[in-house]
Design a protein around this motif. Structure first.
Motif, PDB file in Angstrom:
ATOM      1  N   VAL A  31       0.820  -1.216   0.000  1.00 57.09           N
ATOM      2  CA  VAL A  31       0.000   0.000   0.000  1.00 57.09           C
ATOM      3  C   VAL A  31       0.851   1.262   0.000  1.00 57.09           C
ATOM      4  O   VAL A  31       0.579   2.215  -0.738  1.00 57.09           O
ATOM      5  N   SER A  32       1.902   1.292   0.823  1.00 51.98           N
ATOM      6  CA  SER A  32       2.745   2.484   0.884  1.00 51.98           C
ATOM      7  C   SER A  32       3.400   2.764  -0.469  1.00 51.98           C
ATOM      8  O   SER A  32       3.518   3.919  -0.893  1.00 51.98           O
ATOM      9  N   SER A  33       3.792   1.703  -1.168  1.00 50.83           N
ATOM     10  CA  SER A  33       4.412   1.863  -2.493  1.00 50.83           C
ATOM     11  C   SER A  33       3.417   2.382  -3.510  1.00 50.83           C
ATOM     12  O   SER A  33       3.730   3.263  -4.319  1.00 50.83           O
ATOM     13  N   VAL A  34       2.203   1.829  -3.463  1.00 51.60           N
ATOM     14  CA  VAL A  34       1.163   2.265  -4.401  1.00 51.60           C
ATOM     15  C   VAL A  34       0.778   3.716  -4.127  1.00 51.60           C
ATOM     16  O   VAL A  34       0.641   4.530  -5.053  1.00 51.60           O
ATOM     17  N   LEU A  35       0.614   4.041  -2.844  1.00 50.35           N
ATOM     18  CA  LEU A  35       0.256   5.409  -2.477  1.00 50.35           C
ATOM     19  C   LEU A  35       1.329   6.381  -2.953  1.00 50.35           C
ATOM     20  O   LEU A  35       1.015   7.436  -3.523  1.00 50.35           O
ATOM     21  N   PHE A  36       2.583   6.025  -2.742  1.00 51.15           N
ATOM     22  CA  PHE A  36       3.677   6.898  -3.180  1.00 51.15           C
ATOM     23  C   PHE A  36       3.678   7.024  -4.705  1.00 51.15           C
ATOM     24  O   PHE A  36       3.843   8.120  -5.250  1.00 51.15           O
ATOM     25  N   LYS A  37       3.474   5.903  -5.396  1.00 51.52           N
ATOM     26  CA  LYS A  37       3.512   5.909  -6.862  1.00 51.52           C
ATOM     27  C   LYS A  37       2.390   6.755  -7.450  1.00 51.52           C
ATOM     28  O   LYS A  37       2.583   7.466  -8.443  1.00 51.52           O
ATOM     29  N   LEU A  38       1.200   6.673  -6.833  1.00 53.54           N
ATOM     30  CA  LEU A  38       0.058   7.436  -7.337  1.00 53.54           C
ATOM     31  C   LEU A  38       0.059   8.874  -6.830  1.00 53.54           C
ATOM     32  O   LEU A  38      -0.333   9.795  -7.548  1.00 53.54           O
ATOM     33  N   ALA A  39       0.493   9.053  -5.578  1.00 62.90           N
ATOM     34  CA  ALA A  39       0.423  10.392  -4.978  1.00 62.90           C
ATOM     35  C   ALA A  39       1.541  11.303  -5.460  1.00 62.90           C
ATOM     36  O   ALA A  39       1.345  12.516  -5.561  1.00 62.90           O
ATOM     37  N   LEU A  40       2.715  10.731  -5.760  1.00 63.14           N
ATOM     38  CA  LEU A  40       3.843  11.578  -6.160  1.00 63.14           C
ATOM     39  C   LEU A  40       3.538  12.385  -7.425  1.00 63.14           C
ATOM     40  O   LEU A  40       3.700  13.610  -7.427  1.00 63.14           O
ATOM     41  N   PRO A  41       3.078  11.744  -8.514  1.00 67.64           N
ATOM     42  CA  PRO A  41       2.727  12.544  -9.693  1.00 67.64           C
ATOM     43  C   PRO A  41       1.603  13.529  -9.415  1.00 67.64           C
ATOM     44  O   PRO A  41       1.633  14.671  -9.888  1.00 67.64           O
ATOM     45  N   ALA A  42       0.607  13.088  -8.634  1.00 69.41           N
ATOM     46  CA  ALA A  42      -0.511  13.986  -8.309  1.00 69.41           C
ATOM     47  C   ALA A  42      -0.029  15.160  -7.454  1.00 69.41           C
ATOM     48  O   ALA A  42      -0.453  16.301  -7.662  1.00 69.41           O
ATOM     49  N   THR A  43       0.869  14.868  -6.505  1.00 73.98           N
ATOM     50  CA  THR A  43       1.400  15.926  -5.648  1.00 73.98           C
ATOM     51  C   THR A  43       2.260  16.897  -6.449  1.00 73.98           C
ATOM     52  O   THR A  43       2.170  18.116  -6.272  1.00 73.98           O
ATOM     53  N   ILE A  44       3.083  16.355  -7.340  1.00 68.57           N
ATOM     54  CA  ILE A  44       3.900  17.216  -8.204  1.00 68.57           C
ATOM     55  C   ILE A  44       2.986  18.094  -9.060  1.00 68.57           C
ATOM     56  O   ILE A  44       3.226  19.289  -9.225  1.00 68.57           O
ATOM     57  N   ALA A  45       1.916  17.478  -9.588  1.00 68.86           N
ATOM     58  CA  ALA A  45       0.968  18.231 -10.406  1.00 68.86           C
ATOM     59  C   ALA A  45       0.311  19.346  -9.597  1.00 68.86           C
ATOM     60  O   ALA A  45       0.135  20.467 -10.085  1.00 68.86           O
ATOM     61  N   MET A  46      -0.040  19.048  -8.344  1.00 71.67           N
ATOM     62  CA  MET A  46      -0.656  20.060  -7.492  1.00 71.67           C
ATOM     63  C   MET A  46       0.338  21.166  -7.135  1.00 71.67           C
ATOM     64  O   MET A  46      -0.009  22.344  -7.090  1.00 71.67           O
ATOM     65  N   PHE A  47       1.593  20.759  -6.877  1.00 70.13           N
ATOM     66  CA  PHE A  47       2.645  21.754  -6.627  1.00 70.13           C
ATOM     67  C   PHE A  47       2.818  22.671  -7.835  1.00 70.13           C
ATOM     68  O   PHE A  47       2.948  23.891  -7.707  1.00 70.13           O
ATOM     69  N   VAL A  48       2.814  22.054  -8.998  1.00 67.89           N
ATOM     70  CA  VAL A  48       2.960  22.819 -10.235  1.00 67.89           C
ATOM     71  C   VAL A  48       1.815  23.806 -10.389  1.00 67.89           C
ATOM     72  O   VAL A  48       2.009  24.972 -10.740  1.00 67.89           O
ATOM     73  N   ASN A  49       0.596  23.335 -10.112  1.00 64.09           N
ATOM     74  CA  ASN A  49      -0.571  24.206 -10.224  1.00 64.09           C
ATOM     75  C   ASN A  49      -0.495  25.360  -9.225  1.00 64.09           C
ATOM     76  O   ASN A  49      -0.785  26.518  -9.563  1.00 64.09           O
ATOM     77  N   ALA A  50      -0.078  25.034  -7.993  1.00 69.16           N
ATOM     78  CA  ALA A  50       0.061  26.075  -6.973  1.00 69.16           C
ATOM     79  C   ALA A  50       1.177  27.049  -7.344  1.00 69.16           C
ATOM     80  O   ALA A  50       1.044  28.261  -7.165  1.00 69.16           O
ATOM     81  N   LEU A  51       2.275  26.498  -7.873  1.00 67.85           N
ATOM     82  CA  LEU A  51       3.390  27.346  -8.286  1.00 67.85           C
ATOM     83  C   LEU A  51       2.984  28.259  -9.431  1.00 67.85           C
ATOM     84  O   LEU A  51       3.371  29.425  -9.490  1.00 67.85           O
ATOM     85  N   TYR A  52       2.168  27.715 -10.341  1.00 69.52           N
ATOM     86  CA  TYR A  52       1.649  28.540 -11.440  1.00 69.52           C
ATOM     87  C   TYR A  52       0.876  29.729 -10.881  1.00 69.52           C
ATOM     88  O   TYR A  52       1.054  30.869 -11.316  1.00 69.52           O
ATOM     89  N   ASN A  53      -0.007  29.474  -9.914  1.00 74.60           N
ATOM     90  CA  ASN A  53      -0.807  30.551  -9.325  1.00 74.60           C
ATOM     91  C   ASN A  53       0.074  31.613  -8.670  1.00 74.60           C
ATOM     92  O   ASN A  53      -0.197  32.814  -8.766  1.00 74.60           O
ATOM     93  N   ILE A  54       1.132  31.159  -7.992  1.00 72.84           N
ATOM     94  CA  ILE A  54       2.027  32.092  -7.318  1.00 72.84           C
ATOM     95  C   ILE A  54       2.833  32.910  -8.328  1.00 72.84           C
ATOM     96  O   ILE A  54       2.908  34.139  -8.248  1.00 72.84           O
ATOM     97  N   VAL A  55       3.442  32.225  -9.301  1.00 76.96           N
ATOM     98  CA  VAL A  55       4.261  32.928 -10.287  1.00 76.96           C
ATOM     99  C   VAL A  55       3.415  33.886 -11.114  1.00 76.96           C
ATOM    100  O   VAL A  55       3.831  35.008 -11.426  1.00 76.96           O
ATOM    101  N   ASP A  56       2.210  33.448 -11.471  1.00 78.10           N
ATOM    102  CA  ASP A  56       1.294  34.299 -12.228  1.00 78.10           C
ATOM    103  C   ASP A  56       1.010  35.595 -11.455  1.00 78.10           C
ATOM    104  O   ASP A  56       1.029  36.695 -12.014  1.00 78.10           O
TER     105      ASP A  56
END
Length: 452
Positions: free
Chosen positions: A13-38
């Motif tokens: 479970v921890s491996s699956v959560l990391f595998k699925l959450a990491l791209p989603a978390t990076i995507a969310m970071f990117v979206n948040a970073l976009y809002n800040i930089v904008d």
């Protein structure tokens, strides 16, 4: 059983959560970073009134997002559970009906929003000075709302398949394009607030085209055929009922933003609205990683709930709470220790800095407890528990926060300070109420597992 189903069903479970959450978390970071930089580009290239104009537009953005998540979260939850049941025909009908619904939503927002831009932004708190900036920005954003809801909604479907990587890539494309176009339109062509808006809708178009290409590739298990777009009453009804909690979270956020803009205009004027615009972007940066963790958790929970494997469901919940709390603690420490540097990124105006620093510190102080509440809400959505999801979704922002915003500014003449204190008080009370509700839900899950 394909590789993604094997991963959801049997991998650690921890491996699956990391595998699925990491791209989603990076995507969310990117979206948040976009809002800040904008916002940094707008603050540095246009000024505090430009930031205020974008802040006025926030409720509109939240309303569009709420309708997108209404369809996306509901359809995503249904898809993950039906993948667990191996019912691909139903999965295709769910996807097709979600595409139909989100297409209609995009047309309605784009058309009506463009026609009625000025009365809308006046209703949402635009002052006389901010009005021109808000109008120019929002009118262009409404053009992009023709396809923006599709991007948000369909990303939930992609993650529901266990394919967080492509959902992440679509968001990164939008982020990179937006930063490049922001710089070109604001600092080279001097297009001002209109340039910022144009950069936003063109960057979203890039994400849209990537998603269209994904849906026609062999990466997805979804089959697109005309028959799957035929409205199915039962499917649409369940999509709306399950997704309603996500809708309620965002729509309540929109109501709060409208109330805040009007209250801040009354107690603090243009400067307070600009400060809130900055704080909103900063708190997005804190919350987006939480959303990434929860989006990684939901396919695991939905799939294993469909398979009646409750031990994996509980382990995914436990790990998500631990990781999301650690993430927010780190974010809050940075915000509390370096508030002047954070506010100064957007604009070096002395008045903005002096008042913005204390406001930021107050607003974010209780953010670490929100990880638990958001995990419990994400659990209810993944399990298709519409009523519990709805209650948890409106608890913090509507039931608790709004009364404090209305009354605290009048206590001992706190004014704007009372508005800022409303945030941590609502955060703390919401978690005290959420925990017993979620414990009851987990007990019901345990009972179901024992009776099977």
């Amino acid at each position: 059983m394909n590789n993604r189903e094997e991963m959801l069903n049997n991998a650690k479970v921890s491996s699956v959560l990391f595998k699925l959450a990491l791209p989603a978390t990076i995507a969310m970071f990117v979206n948040a970073l976009y809002n800040i930089v904008d916002t940094i580009f707008i603050g540095r290239g246009i000024g505090t009134l430009g930031i205020g104009g974008v802040a006025i537009q926030l409720p509109i953005q939240m309303i569009i997002l709420s309708c997108s998540l209404l369809i996306g979260v509901g359809a995503g939850s249904m898809i993950s559970r039906n993948l667990g049941k191996k019912d691909m025909e139903i999965v295709n009908y769910i996807a097709g009906n979600s595409f139909l619904c989100i297409g209609i939503i995009g047309i309605i927002f784009s058309t009506l929003g463009y026609i009625f831009t000025t009365p809308i932004i006046k209703l949402f708190g635009a002052t006389e000075n901010i009005l021109p900036y808000a109008r120019d920005y929002t009118k262009i954003i409404f053009i992009g709302s023709l396809y923006f809801p599709f991007c948000v909604s369909t990303n939930n479907l992609i993650r529901a398949e266990g394919n967080s990587k492509d959902a992440m890539i679509s968001m990164i494309i939008g982020f990179v394009l937006n930063i490049i176009l922001d710089y070109i339109f604001i600092f080279i062509f001097y297009m001002g607030i209109k340039g910022a808006a144009l950069a936003t809708i063109l960057s979203k178009l890039g994400s849209f085209l990537y998603i269209i290409n994904y849906l026609h590739s062999n990466k997805t298990s979804i089959t697109i055929k005309t028959k799957y777009f035929i409205p199915q009453k039962n499917i649409i009804k369940e999509i709306l009922s399950v997704g309603f909690s996500a809708f309620a979270v965002q729509i309540s956020g929109s109501i709060v933003a409208i109330l805040l803009n009007n209250s801040l205009a009354y107690y603090g004027g243009d400067l307070s609205i600009a400060i809130y615009g900055i704080i909103h972007k900063v708190t997005l940066f804190l919350f987006m990683p939480l959303n990434g963790m929860i989006q990684g958790m939901q396919p695991i929970v939905g799939y294993n709930y469909g398979c009646n494997n409750m031990s994996r469901v509980k382990e995914a919940i436990k790990l998500t709470i631990i990781f999301s709390t650690l993430i927010t603690i780190i974010g809050v420490l940075i915000g509390e220790l370096f508030p002047s540097q954070i506010i100064g990124l957007f604009n070096r105006d002395k008045a903005l800095l002096s008042k913005g620093i204390s406001a930021l510190r107050i607003v974010i102080v209780m953010t670490p407890v929100i990880g638990i509440q958001m995990t419990c809400l994400g659990l209810s959505q993944a399990l298709g528990k519409a009523l519990t999801s709805f209650i948890l979704s409106i608890l913090r922002q509507v039931i608790l926060f709004i009364p404090f915003v209305l009354f605290l500014p009048n206590i001992h003449n706190l004014g704007v300070l009372g508005i800022w204190f409303s945030f941590p008080i609502a955060d703390l009370l919401s978690i005290l109420i959420t925990i017993p509700i979620s414990k009851r839900q987990l007990k019901k899950m345990s009972f179901k597992n024992k009776t099977l």
